[in-house]
Design a protein around this motif. Structure first.
Motif, short mmCIF file in Angstrom:
data_model
loop_
_atom_site.label_atom_id
_atom_site.label_comp_id
_atom_site.label_asym_id
_atom_site.label_seq_id
_atom_site.Cartn_x
_atom_site.Cartn_y
_atom_site.Cartn_z
N HIS A 81 -62.01 31.24 32.41
CA HIS A 81 -63.22 31.02 31.61
C HIS A 81 -64.15 30.06 32.35
O HIS A 81 -63.69 29.03 32.88
N GLN A 82 -65.46 30.36 32.38
CA GLN A 82 -66.46 29.54 33.06
C GLN A 82 -66.95 28.46 32.07
O GLN A 82 -67.60 28.80 31.06
N LEU A 83 -66.64 27.20 32.36
CA LEU A 83 -67.03 26.11 31.45
C LEU A 83 -68.54 26.11 31.19
O LEU A 83 -68.99 25.85 30.07
N ARG A 84 -69.34 26.45 32.22
CA ARG A 84 -70.80 26.39 32.07
C ARG A 84 -71.32 27.37 31.02
O ARG A 84 -72.41 27.19 30.49
N ASP A 85 -70.52 28.37 30.67
CA ASP A 85 -70.95 29.30 29.62
C ASP A 85 -71.10 28.57 28.28
O ASP A 85 -71.75 29.07 27.37
N GLN A 86 -70.49 27.38 28.21
CA GLN A 86 -70.57 26.62 26.95
C GLN A 86 -71.58 25.48 27.03
O GLN A 86 -71.68 24.66 26.13
N ARG B 164 -77.45 24.25 32.37
CA ARG B 164 -76.01 24.44 32.06
C ARG B 164 -75.22 23.21 32.52
O ARG B 164 -74.24 23.29 33.21
N THR B 165 -75.71 22.04 32.04
CA THR B 165 -75.15 20.76 32.47
C THR B 165 -73.78 20.49 31.86
O THR B 165 -73.61 20.65 30.65
N VAL B 166 -72.82 20.11 32.71
CA VAL B 166 -71.48 19.81 32.19
C VAL B 166 -71.07 18.37 32.46
O VAL B 166 -69.99 17.95 32.09
N ASP B 167 -71.97 17.60 33.13
CA ASP B 167 -71.59 16.23 33.49
C ASP B 167 -72.76 15.28 33.25
O ASP B 167 -73.90 15.71 33.13
N ASP B 168 -72.42 13.98 33.19
CA ASP B 168 -73.47 12.96 33.02
C ASP B 168 -72.93 11.64 33.56
O ASP B 168 -71.74 11.54 33.89
N THR B 169 -73.78 10.63 33.59
CA THR B 169 -73.36 9.35 34.19
C THR B 169 -72.34 8.64 33.29
O THR B 169 -72.37 8.79 32.07
N PRO B 170 -71.46 7.86 33.89
CA PRO B 170 -70.40 7.19 33.11
C PRO B 170 -70.93 5.99 32.32
O PRO B 170 -71.66 5.15 32.86
N TYR B 171 -70.57 5.89 31.03
CA TYR B 171 -70.83 4.65 30.28
C TYR B 171 -70.07 3.54 30.99
O TYR B 171 -68.95 3.73 31.49
N GLY B 172 -70.69 2.34 31.01
CA GLY B 172 -70.04 1.21 31.67
C GLY B 172 -70.32 1.19 33.16
O GLY B 172 -69.84 0.30 33.88
N GLY B 173 -71.08 2.19 33.64
CA GLY B 173 -71.44 2.21 35.06
C GLY B 173 -70.28 2.67 35.93
O GLY B 173 -69.24 3.09 35.43
N GLY B 174 -70.48 2.59 37.24
CA GLY B 174 -69.43 3.04 38.17
C GLY B 174 -69.88 4.29 38.89
O GLY B 174 -70.89 4.90 38.51
#
Ligand code: JET
Length: 247
Positions: free
Chosen positions: A35-40, A46-56
């Motif tokens: 299954h292709q995660l980006r389909d969701q 079709r963004t599946v990621d973002d910056t981490p809370y708390g930085g890093g």
């Protein structure tokens, strides 16, 4: 057994079409669905990621696409519940023992992560509905969990009845219970009996099965002492129960 894998690189799982697992699928012993995660992910990119809370460094995989993907595979009101396996360097070690345990599951769902991992709340939320195991295939960091999925699927598939032909054997696995339990495999030989001036150890040609078994155990002990002294400690420290040691 049914196996589902959700990934942003389903093509990484193409090796599941060939050889041992491919044959098992063709025989109907395994039902593998990718299954292709980006389909969701329903934004335009079709963004599946973002910056981490708390930085890093790096990025974290967003909860919404993963939750939608897991629910698309295993609807909360659907038939049956899969066992969710998340490959991660910080998971419990993947061992032959765990492979044997997983081989008795009717349905496995693998969630290989990329980036720095999946938002922790996805794991917590999934655990309210299904059994979740975070599993490590070794002490190193990969770019994604897909390779770990290939490792685990192969280790599990070869244990399924009918998958390995008579030519291969599961019984003699070095991590299988019995006389050679917890020992590494010793050396193996086949024809010719002499090759580039090197002879096969004569005991193996002797037909003396007791001597051959003793020689093989001695070789396994030597190789284990050399490469995995930690496994020997398990043998000598008694945390291997009497039955195993006596066998
Ligand atoms: C909840 O779990 C997660 O978010 C997974 O997080 C990560 C983070 C970095 C890399 C990976 C991929 O797995 C491995 O590198 C791995 C597995 N075994 N040995 C190395 C997964």
């Amino acid at each position: 057994m049914r196996i589902d894998v959700v990934s942003i690189f389903p093509e990484y799982l193409a090796p599941l079409d060939v050889s041992l697992v491919g044959k098992a699928r063709a025989k109907g012993l395994l039902d593998v669905r990718l299954h292709q995660l980006r389909d969701q992910a329903h934004d335009v990119h079709r963004t599946v990621d973002d910056t981490p809370y708390g930085g890093g460094p790096g990025m974290v995989m967003k909860p919404e696409p993963w939750a939608a993907a897991l629910e698309a595979v295993a609807p909360p009101d659907g038939e049956g519940v899969p066992r969710l396996i998340v490959p991660t360097p910080s998971g419990r070690p993947f061992t032959q023992e765990l492979a044997v345990e997983l081989a008795s599951e009717p349905w496995l769902l693998f969630a290989p992560a990329r980036y720095e991992g999946i938002d922790r709340r996805v794991i917590e939320d999934a655990a309210t509905r299904m059994r979740v195991d975070e599993v490590s295939i070794g002490d190193y960091v990969l770019a994604g969990g897909e390779v770990a999925v290939l490792v685990m699927v192969e280790a599990v598939a070869r244990l399924l009845p009918g998958v390995l032909g008579n030519a291969e054997s599961v019984r003699d696995d070095s991590f299988a219970p019995g006389a050679m339990a917890n020992l590494l495999e010793g050396p193996v030989y086949t024809k010719p009996a002499e090759w580039r001036g090197r002879e096969v150890p004569p005991v193996l040609l002797s037909g003396n099965h007791g001597a051959i078994a003793r020689w093989r155990r001695d070789q396994a002990l030597r190789r284990t002492a050399e490469n995995r002294p930690d496994l020997l400690e398990r043998l000598t420290s008694g945390d291997v129960d009497k039955h195993d040691r006596a066998a």
